[in-house]
Structures are given as structure tokens and as C-alpha cells.
Write a protein that holds these residues in place. Structure first.
Motif, PDB file in Angstrom:
ATOM      1  N   VAL A 487      30.470  19.015 -38.709  1.00  0.00           N
ATOM      2  CA  VAL A 487      29.372  18.188 -39.121  1.00  0.00           C
ATOM      3  C   VAL A 487      29.076  17.387 -37.955  1.00  0.00           C
ATOM      4  O   VAL A 487      27.810  16.894 -38.041  1.00  0.00           O
ATOM      5  N   LYS A 488      29.973  16.999 -37.119  1.00  0.00           N
ATOM      6  CA  LYS A 488      29.689  16.206 -35.911  1.00  0.00           C
ATOM      7  C   LYS A 488      28.832  16.902 -35.133  1.00  0.00           C
ATOM      8  O   LYS A 488      27.992  16.215 -34.308  1.00  0.00           O
ATOM      9  N   LEU A 489      29.071  18.322 -34.962  1.00  0.00           N
ATOM     10  CA  LEU A 489      28.343  18.810 -34.051  1.00  0.00           C
ATOM     11  C   LEU A 489      27.168  19.031 -34.325  1.00  0.00           C
ATOM     12  O   LEU A 489      26.070  18.922 -33.537  1.00  0.00           O
ATOM     13  N   GLY A 490      26.556  18.889 -35.607  1.00  0.00           N
ATOM     14  CA  GLY A 490      25.106  18.919 -36.118  1.00  0.00           C
ATOM     15  C   GLY A 490      24.596  17.599 -36.061  1.00  0.00           C
ATOM     16  O   GLY A 490      23.500  17.432 -36.195  1.00  0.00           O
ATOM     17  N   ASP A 491      25.405  16.499 -35.460  1.00  0.00           N
ATOM     18  CA  ASP A 491      24.790  15.234 -34.944  1.00  0.00           C
ATOM     19  C   ASP A 491      24.868  15.066 -33.507  1.00  0.00           C
ATOM     20  O   ASP A 491      24.273  13.930 -32.995  1.00  0.00           O
ATOM     21  N   ALA A 492      25.001  16.090 -32.636  1.00  0.00           N
ATOM     22  CA  ALA A 492      25.195  15.907 -31.191  1.00  0.00           C
ATOM     23  C   ALA A 492      23.807  15.456 -30.680  1.00  0.00           C
ATOM     24  O   ALA A 492      23.592  14.903 -29.843  1.00  0.00           O
ATOM     25  N   TYR A 493      22.570  15.940 -31.328  1.00  0.00           N
ATOM     26  CA  TYR A 493      21.342  15.784 -30.924  1.00  0.00           C
ATOM     27  C   TYR A 493      20.889  14.300 -30.955  1.00  0.00           C
ATOM     28  O   TYR A 493      20.140  13.691 -29.970  1.00  0.00           O
ATOM     29  N   LEU A 494      21.753  13.496 -31.689  1.00  0.00           N
ATOM     30  CA  LEU A 494      21.627  12.060 -31.790  1.00  0.00           C
ATOM     31  C   LEU A 494      22.091  11.299 -30.337  1.00  0.00           C
ATOM     32  O   LEU A 494      21.331  10.415 -29.961  1.00  0.00           O
ATOM     33  N   LYS A 495      23.064  11.965 -29.721  1.00  0.00           N
ATOM     34  CA  LYS A 495      23.448  11.643 -28.715  1.00  0.00           C
ATOM     35  C   LYS A 495      22.497  11.746 -27.315  1.00  0.00           C
ATOM     36  O   LYS A 495      22.619  10.750 -26.548  1.00  0.00           O
ATOM     37  N   MET A 496      21.567  12.455 -27.445  1.00  0.00           N
ATOM     38  CA  MET A 496      20.552  12.640 -26.478  1.00  0.00           C
ATOM     39  C   MET A 496      19.432  11.570 -26.673  1.00  0.00           C
ATOM     40  O   MET A 496      18.663  11.739 -25.403  1.00  0.00           O
ATOM     41  N   ASN A 497      19.098  11.070 -27.592  1.00  0.00           N
ATOM     42  CA  ASN A 497      18.104   9.916 -27.863  1.00  0.00           C
ATOM     43  C   ASN A 497      17.087  10.455 -27.442  1.00  0.00           C
ATOM     44  O   ASN A 497      15.969   9.842 -26.783  1.00  0.00           O
ATOM     45  N   ALA A 498      16.669  11.637 -27.903  1.00  0.00           N
ATOM     46  CA  ALA A 498      15.232  12.410 -27.722  1.00  0.00           C
ATOM     47  C   ALA A 498      15.085  13.008 -28.860  1.00  0.00           C
ATOM     48  O   ALA A 498      15.327  14.201 -29.004  1.00  0.00           O
ATOM     49  N   ILE A 499      14.339  12.449 -29.601  1.00  0.00           N
ATOM     50  CA  ILE A 499      14.154  12.906 -31.275  1.00  0.00           C
ATOM     51  C   ILE A 499      12.892  13.790 -31.008  1.00  0.00           C
ATOM     52  O   ILE A 499      11.811  13.421 -30.506  1.00  0.00           O
ATOM     53  N   THR A 500      12.816  14.964 -31.487  1.00  0.00           N
ATOM     54  CA  THR A 500      11.885  15.790 -31.496  1.00  0.00           C
ATOM     55  C   THR A 500      11.236  16.164 -33.072  1.00  0.00           C
ATOM     56  O   THR A 500      12.240  16.006 -34.005  1.00  0.00           O
ATOM     57  N   SER A 501      10.222  16.628 -33.551  1.00  0.00           N
ATOM     58  CA  SER A 501       9.844  16.864 -34.746  1.00  0.00           C
ATOM     59  C   SER A 501      10.181  18.389 -35.092  1.00  0.00           C
ATOM     60  O   SER A 501       9.834  19.156 -34.531  1.00  0.00           O
ATOM     61  N   ASN A 502      10.644  18.449 -36.221  1.00  0.00           N
ATOM     62  CA  ASN A 502      11.178  19.732 -36.969  1.00  0.00           C
ATOM     63  C   ASN A 502      11.965  20.571 -35.976  1.00  0.00           C
ATOM     64  O   ASN A 502      12.039  21.918 -36.202  1.00  0.00           O
ATOM     65  N   SER A 503      12.769  19.748 -35.362  1.00  0.00           N
ATOM     66  CA  SER A 503      13.484  20.546 -34.510  1.00  0.00           C
ATOM     67  C   SER A 503      14.433  19.436 -33.991  1.00  0.00           C
ATOM     68  O   SER A 503      14.519  18.510 -34.151  1.00  0.00           O
ATOM     69  N   ASN A 504      15.378  19.983 -32.980  1.00  0.00           N
ATOM     70  CA  ASN A 504      16.106  19.178 -32.215  1.00  0.00           C
ATOM     71  C   ASN A 504      15.688  19.440 -30.586  1.00  0.00           C
ATOM     72  O   ASN A 504      15.177  20.374 -30.075  1.00  0.00           O
ATOM     73  N   ILE A 505      16.438  18.589 -29.535  1.00  0.00           N
ATOM     74  CA  ILE A 505      16.016  18.579 -28.398  1.00  0.00           C
ATOM     75  C   ILE A 505      16.753  19.718 -27.380  1.00  0.00           C
ATOM     76  O   ILE A 505      16.198  20.258 -26.553  1.00  0.00           O
ATOM     77  N   PHE A 506      17.708  20.425 -28.147  1.00  0.00           N
ATOM     78  CA  PHE A 506      18.449  21.392 -27.439  1.00  0.00           C
ATOM     79  C   PHE A 506      17.487  22.615 -27.636  1.00  0.00           C
ATOM     80  O   PHE A 506      17.171  23.392 -26.704  1.00  0.00           O
TER      81      PHE A 506
END
Length: 637
Positions: A487-506
Motif C-alpha cells: 500500500v505504501k509503495l503505491g503512494d511513492a509517487y506522492l514523494k516525487m511531488n510531480a503529479i501527472t494525469s491518468n498515470s504517475n511520474i515513474f
């Protein structure tokens, strides 16, 4: 004073029991009252007012749990003596078909349900209490009244982009969904059914065959799940129209400008007579393999409509009218098979004046995947028109590699709250595979579980401990670390502070590698500090997960999937750091030694992606999925 202390001790004990038991109940029932005592018999008979074969699996598990806790219980065809009946399950027409009432007293277990389906759901809850009893050593006394908020509770798996699961994987997914009281399953299909006359389309896709559909349908029926046929029939037809044999049916045989940019061959043209004839043929071959009375014809995202061959008629009659007329032609074909037509509601929502014209025997599927999707605005449009409809959120795992759980969980809750408020008859949790389906199944479990819980009962499941339930219900991990980590791994994108649409930054770091990380609209928000913090966070979750002890049947696969997904996300971070060090932000400016290191790292990940894929899925589609990774690799120049 002693009396007060004793009362406090009893209260604390009851709260402790409640807290512990609630960790085993999923979905959480509508009403649960625990009295703080326990079942105090050591033998008796069990009676079920049904001989439905579907009930045997949970019943045997319950009898085994009783035996494991020192209680001998034998099945009896009749209630011969009420005083020796330990467990009885009966049907009462006073309850709704899916409702049940479960009571565990100090002397007896009583289950009353509105139908055999309700008995099944009650047995599933009792089975979960049995798991608690085996681990705690006793059966708690409890009074549960329960029924679902949504009559239809479904999951849709994308088997067209690009994963077609093996039959074993499909069966295991059905087992999990059934345990969470899901009663509808759809396999999103564009080209992955083996139509006899259309091998050109599916020959490299490892499609579902008619026999496999029938076997899966039967397996679903044994778990009170309705396997609903699904065949996109208007848009999303590129897998067909890219072939010369079908090109003439395309709205845009050659590239044309749409609202999504230059496109071609994704939509059937409604002015081509052969478009309807093709779908007639496909329906006649597909539908007889299913027992469901529903059929999802798709018809979403028809972005080419009105740009090509239908431009003149759309200008004359209106694009919405042309769209609706073709959808109704498809529905007329479905009617011939006595099926209820489901269709995606995104296009018709652009033409709200046409919604009241939809036949009342159709079911609209209202989909949206961002946390703030306006279900509260769009649901009432179908409700006011008197049309049955589903709310259709999603897992938010596609285009993400490791998930984006904060968005996904909020989206799932948003759909459930507003679906219930505005009278939706169904809730369909979608799990898409856009851009190569790089996310493994394990990453999808938290959102699949949470969506199932919400679709059963919104209020009692909105704030459940998702991580704990994933550890318990999915991974059978008593340490609790596996659910916490995934569950935490699925929130790792928030740590990047770079939100993207219909996807994540990775995902976007890999897909947009040709872009400059300093100037690209999505990549430019990536910073060295956030990326380093994210790497540290992901590595912490990897360590946590690898220290867990899952005892599920697929534990070995789960470990491989988790580590593969985490490694690919980490690789995206390594790529970001290397580009951030360059003056212009382009990959070409990275020192050669670092380029070679990144190229070697991604090559290894592609190889492991290919081997792990085959542990759950068929070979078809793998070439496309790995090919998209190799396309990224080619940018490492």
C-alpha cells in the motif's frame, strides 16, 4: 470500586475482541454487535436448507474451523433435535435475496438468508469468523445483519492491453473476488476472443477460446459471480482496423485531426454498412458461450467520429445523434439474444438532451478515474432519465508501474458514495492495462480489495485498514508487513511531488525520456531532493516487504512481482537523477558511462519483466508489452 474496575475490564476486553474480529471481516458487515462472550459447546449437528453445490466450499471450511477449535460438527439432512443442532442455515423470504442475519450465541450458530445467494454470503462471513476462531482459539458471540448497498458489484479486467491471464490465474482471481462478495466479472475485450473467421486479428494474442469462456463461466457460477460478455464495438478497434482486411470499415483510414491529435483506424465508421455486419457476426459467435443476461458493447472514446467518413452526416444530424443511432443499432442486435445491453456512458454525457431517449432497458456505465471525477454531477443525469446505471471507478494502477493508491482509493470511495446517493444499481471496478500493462497483479490487489468492500457497504468500509486486510485476505501474512509495504509503495509517487494525469511520474519518466526534464510540462516538476527521498522510501518498502511472511499459494510470484515493479520505479528515479545533472535535461547529455549503466539496468529489467509475465499470463501480448519497454531503451542514446 471493584465492580467499576470489573466493568471497565469487560468493556476493554469487548473492544479488543471487536477490534481483532473486525480485522477478519471483509467486507465489513452493515451492522455487527458483539456481546463479549463465546460459543461454549463442543459438539452438535449442522443443517442447511439448501443442497446447492456452491455452498459446499465455504461450509467445509467452516466445519474444518470448528474441528480445529475442538468442536465436532456433523451435517444432518434435517433438524432432528433443536437441542443438538449446533449450526442451522435457513432461507426466509422476509429478507432481500442477498441479505443475511448471522447469530453466534453461547450455544448455537444461526444463519437466516433471503435466498441461496444470501446463504452463500452469510457462510463467507462465518468462514472469516472461523479464521479468527482458529487463530484466537474461540468463536466470539456476535449478531450480524447484512446486505449490499449495490445489487451488482463487479470487477473488469483488461485482457486486451496486453495481458491475457492463464486459466489458473483467472480461477484464482475469481476465488478472491467471490470471498469479497463480488458478483460480476467482465473481461475487457477488443481482439482477444478466438473468433473463427478472424484469426488475422488474434493469432498472436493467445486469446480466450469459446471452450475456455464456458469453463470460466461455469466456475464463476459456482461462486455466484456473473461472467458478463464484453466486446468493444465502436471505438478502440485499432487491433482490427490496422489490418488491410478491415481497413475499409475505419472512420479514418488515413490520419486525421481529432481532439486527441492526429489519429487513424481506432473507430468503426457508422456509415459503413460492414461495421454493423461485423459486429452482428461477432455477437452471434461470442454470446452463446455465456449464461449472463447482460452484454457490455463498450462504445467509449469514439474520438474519430465526425472527422472522417461520417463528417457530412454528423454535420447534418449532429454527432451525438449519429453516435446514438449506431449504438441503438448495436442494441437491437443484442436484443435478439435476450440480453441487456451495457454501454460506456462517456460519449452520451456530452449530449445530455439525448440521454432521455435511451431505452430504459439499457444500462449506462458511468466511468471516471481521477479522485475528483464528478460522479455527483453525472450520476443524476441517468437517474433523472429513469435509466439503470453503474458507477465505474478504477484501480489507478495502469500507467503507474507500482500504483497510485491515494488517487485510486479516493476515486473508488467517490464512486461508491455518489453511486449509493443517486441510486446506481451497480459498481464496476476497472483494472486497465494501458501502455503495455506494466503493473503486476500484486500491485492491483489493494484497490481491488477496497473497491469490493465499498461496493458491498459504503459506510462501514470507507475507513477500513486496507493494508491490514491485504496482509490478511490476500497474502495470508501474519506479520502484516506485506500489505503495509504494498500500500505504501503505491503512494511513492506522492514523494516525487510531480503529479501527472491518468498515470504517475515513474511511468512518464520512462515514456517521455526524449523530453527534457527541465522543460517538459510533467517532468519539469521533478527535483533531485524529492527523487532521492523517493528512492529511500521505495527501498524501505522493499525491505519491509521482503521481511514479511506471506503464506498465500502464489507467495513466490508475489515476491517477484513486487520487487520487479519496485525496481522499475527505482530505475525511473535513477534516470531522473542522471538527467537532472545535465545542463539541458536531455538523455543525450548524460555521460557515456552513466548511459551504459542505465541501459544495462533497463535491459535486465526487460528480461525479468518477460519471465515474470509468464508466471500468470499467456505469451500473447508479451511481445507488445516488452516492445514498449524496448522502445524506451532505444531512447537511451
Amino acid at each position: 470500586m471493584k465492580q467499576l474496575l470489573l466493568c471497565l475490564a469487560l468493556l476493554i476486553n469487548q473492544l479488543s475482541i471487536a477490534a481483532d474480529l473486525n480485522n477478519y471481516l471483509l467486507p465489513a458487515p452493515k451492522h455487527t454487535e458483539q456481546t463479549g462472550s463465546q460459543l461454549q459447546v463442543n459438539q452438535g449437528f449442522a443443517y442447511l436448507q439448501s443442497n446447492a453445490i456452491q455452498l459446499s466450499k465455504p461450509l467445509l471450511t467452516i466445519l474444518h474451523a470448528l474441528d480445529q477449535t475442538g468442536i465436532k460438527c456433523q451435517l444432518s439432512p434435517v433438524i432432528s433435535n433443536p437441542y443438538t443442532t449446533l449450526f442451522q442455515a435457513t432461507i426466509s423470504k422476509d429478507l432481500k435475496p442477498q441479505a443475511y442475519h448471522l447469530i453466534i450465541s453461547t450455544t448455537q450458530i444461526t444463519l437466516i438468508a433471503g435466498s441461496e445467494t444470501g446463504l452463500y454470503y452469510g457462510l463467507l462471513t462465518l468462514q472469516q469468523i472461523g479464521q479468527f476462531a482458529c487463530e484466537s482459539g474461540y468463536w466470539p458471540t456476535v449478531n450480524i445483519t447484512d446486505e449490499p448497498d449495490f445489487e451488482r458489484r463487479g470487477v473488469m479486467l483488461d485482457i486486451s492491453r496486453d495481458k491475457v491471464p492463464s486459466m489458473q490465474t483467472l480461477y484464482s482471481i475469481v476465488d478472491k473476488l467471490a470471498a469479497w462478495k463480488i458478483n460480476e466479472l467482465q473481461l475487457y475485450t477488443e481482439h482477444t476472443f478466438a473468433y473463427q473467421n478472424h484469426e488475422t486479428v488474434w493469432k498472436n494474442a493467445s486469446p480466450m477460446t469459446a471452450g475456455q469462456i464456458k469453463d470460466l463461466d461455469e466456475y464463476c457460477q459456482r461462486h455466484y459471480i456473473d461472467l458478463v460478455p464484453n466486446q468493444n464495438s465502436f471505438g478502440h478497434m485499432k487491433r482490427w482496423l490496422k489490418h488491410e482486411q478491415y481497413e475499409h470499415l475505419a472512420e479514418l483510414p488515413q490520419p486525421g485531426k481529432t481532439i486527441w491529435g492526429m489519429m487513424s483506424r481506432t473507430s468503426l465508421s457508422p456509415v459503413e454498412p460492414g461495421s454493423l455486419e461485423l459486429m452482428k457476426e461477432l455477437y452471434s459467435e461470442l454470446l452463446p458461450n455465456f449464461t449472463s443476461q447482460y452484454f457490455n458493447i463498450g462504445c467509449d472514446e469514439t474520438v474519430e467520429l465526425g472527422v472522417g467518413k461520417s463528417k457530412a452526416i454528423c454535420k447534418e444530424r449532429g454527432k451525438g445523434r449519429v453516435y446514438l443511432d449506431f449504438v441503438l443499432e448495436l442494441k437491437n442486435e443484442v436484443d435478439k439474444y435476450d440480453r441487456t445491453t451495457q454501454f460506456w456512458g462517456d460519449i452520451i454525457l456530452h449530449y445530455p438532451k439525448l440521454i432521455p431517449e435511451l431505452p430504459k432497458d439499457m444500462v449506462a456505465l458511468v466511468w471516471g478515474y481521477e479522485a475528483d471525477y464528478p460522479f455527483n454531477k453525472n450520476c443524476p443525469q441517468f437517474q433523472k432519465a429513469g435509466l439503470a446505471y453503474y458507477v465505474c471507478p478504477g484501480t489507478s494502477t495502469w500507467n503507474s508501474i507500482i500504483g497510485r493508491n491515494k488517487n485510486g482509493f479516493a476515486n473508488l470511495k467517490n464512486a461508491a458514495v455518489n453511486g449509493k446517493k443517486f441510486g446506481a444499481t451497480g459498481y464496476l471496478n476497472t483494472n486497465w492495462g494501458d501502455q503495455g500493462h506494466w503493473q503486476p497483479l500484486s500491485v492491483c490487489y489493494p484497490a481491488l480489495l477496497y473497491g469490493a468492500a465499498l461496493s458491498w457497504n459504503v459506510e462501514q468500509n470507507a475507513d477500513i485498514d486496507i493494508a491490514r486486510h491485504v496482509s490478511n485476505q490476500v497474502f495470508n501474512d501474519k506479520t502484516g508487513r506485506s500489505g503495509d509495504a504494498i500500500v505504501k509503495l503505491g503512494d511513492a509517487y506522492l514523494k516525487m511531488n510531480a503529479i501527472t494525469s491518468n498515470s504517475n511520474i515513474f511511468h512518464q519518466l520512462l515514456k517521455r525520456n526524449r523530453k527534457s526534464i527541465h522543460t517538459d510540462r510533467w517532468l519539469k516538476n521533478v527535483s533531485k531532493q524529492d527523487t532521492e527521498a523517493t528512492i529511500k522510501f521505495i527501498n524501505e518498502q522493499v525491505s519491509l516487504f521482503n521481511s514479511s511472511h506471506p503464506e498465500c499459494n502464489d507467495a513466490e510470484i508475489v515476491f517477484k512481482e513486487f520487487n520487479q515493479a519496485a525496481s522499475l520505479a527505482l530505475h525511473a528515479c535513477h534516470l531522473a537523477l542522471a538527467k537532472l545533472e545535465t545542463p539541458d535535461g536531455y538523455f543525450s547529455s548524460i555521460p557515456q558511462s552513466k548511459k551504459d549503466e542505465l541501459r544495462s539496468e533497463l535491459t535486465t529489467l526487460i528480461e525479468s519483466h518477460q519471465s515474470i509475465w509468464l508466471l500468470r499470463n499467456r505469451e500473447g501480448g508479451l511481445t507488445d508489452s516488452a516492445g514498449k519497454m524496448n522502445t524506451v531503451l532505444k531512447t537511451y542514446q
